[in-house]
Design an enzyme around this catalytic site. Sequence first.
Site, PDB file in Angstrom:
ATOM      1  N   HIS A   1       0.838  -1.196   0.000  1.00 47.80           N
ATOM      2  CA  HIS A   1       0.000   0.000   0.000  1.00 47.80           C
ATOM      3  C   HIS A   1       0.875   1.248   0.000  1.00 47.80           C
ATOM      4  CE1 HIS A   1      -3.911  -2.000   0.933  1.00 47.80           C
ATOM      5  NE2 HIS A   1      -3.088  -2.926   1.397  1.00 47.80           N
ATOM      6  N   ARG A   2       0.263   2.346  -0.409  1.00 50.55           N
ATOM      7  CA  ARG A   2       0.951   3.633  -0.402  1.00 50.55           C
ATOM      8  C   ARG A   2       0.892   4.200   1.016  1.00 50.55           C
ATOM      9  NH1 ARG A   2      -1.620   7.162  -4.702  1.00 50.55           N
ATOM     10  NH2 ARG A   2      -2.863   8.187  -3.092  1.00 50.55           N
ATOM     11  N   GLU A  56      -0.879 -14.486   0.431  1.00 45.22           N
ATOM     12  CA  GLU A  56       0.068 -14.495  -0.688  1.00 45.22           C
ATOM     13  C   GLU A  56       1.502 -14.847  -0.286  1.00 45.22           C
ATOM     14  OE1 GLU A  56      -2.414 -12.338  -0.613  1.00 45.22           O
ATOM     15  OE2 GLU A  56      -3.338 -12.397  -2.604  1.00 45.22           O
ATOM     16  N   GLU A  90       1.826   8.024 -10.029  1.00 44.28           N
ATOM     17  CA  GLU A  90       1.100   6.774 -10.147  1.00 44.28           C
ATOM     18  C   GLU A  90       1.698   5.926 -11.275  1.00 44.28           C
ATOM     19  OE1 GLU A  90      -1.155   6.048  -8.030  1.00 44.28           O
ATOM     20  OE2 GLU A  90      -2.028   7.908  -7.273  1.00 44.28           O
TER      21      GLU A  90
END
Length: 379
Positions: free
Chosen positions: A169-170, A233, A289
């Site tokens: 995540h950012r 994961e 982005e």
Amino acid sequence: MTKEVIDLRSALELLESIPGQMVHTDVEVDPSAELAGVYRYVGAGGTVARPTKTGPAMTFENVKGHQGAKVVIGLLASRKRVGYLLNSKPEKLGFMMRDAVKNAIAPVVVDKAKAQCQEVVHLATDESFDIRKLIPAPTNTPEDAGPYVTLGMCYASDVETGESDVTIHRLCLQSKDEISMFFTPGARHLGAFREKAEALGKPLPISISIGVDPAIEIASCFEPPTTPLGFNELSIAGAIRGKAVELAPCVTIDEKCIANAEYVIEGELLVGARVREDQNSNTGKAMPEFPGYTGPANAELPVIKVKAVTHRVNPIMQTCIGPSEEHVSMAGIPTEASILDMVERAMPGRVQNVYAHSSGGGKFIAVIQFKKTVPSDEG
């Protein structure tokens, strides 16, 4: 490969042994805009504004304001380099990842004595504690909302079922002990964990492991339906390496972290707390982005209250530039694996390969190659 990769340090050692895959500089670099700006010219690739190119990974050994820390960037910014790190031919990475999903090996928890990530411990209760001084997180451009952790392996668990997952995540450093966390709507497992915890009025413990085995970074980018809610994961990374990823209990929260990470941030996602992403910079922008543009700063993001930062002796910070080829590798290769699996189930024996890449227009493209078929004699 003769060199076994088990963490970031062994990954770097492997690349050091391969000509043209790693460069270093001991010239002082400012983590605010300069570090990423330098790497733009070295090898960022992807949709980073030109001039850029495919080039080596780079280690900055003299980071302004962070004595003794190193920052490595571009580790996955070349498909060939990803092949070296995952011990696979570059053109077969999607197949290898698809098979890893099917042969997942669950992570294991080891004793704290084996937690290299906890060789040094900084508690938020310490008078001098400040994550902005402890974590050499770069600011990619002068317009960024602030310094970002771009390759933090965020690990949390469902407060009711105990199911755990890891995603990227950012994360923007907002104060000495607060981090804002961006959730892509509907796309991340941890988002569901956070929403459930908040609905129950409970803070969500979360660890952020930085500087890990590249297999973990790639595996963490799988999405549903290939890895549905409840699928950890880390088990894909275990399959890639043929042995379980080792987790360790955190120091201050009831959660696990990656035992051989370079840094770990421990904290809790607070109930109802929100912060403006650019509250310190007032730029109106977040950070670059994947498609190449700079996205707007979010008006309200969930807040992580940091409880501790732990790290290895002489830690190595790992980062990436948002629109670089590194992002193409992390998002694209798991997508290839997912497409291979779906097409194979729909059209057995027909698909030859899938290749995901970024176009010059900032788009993400997946090219599917099919095997030639022999016309049937039947009507």
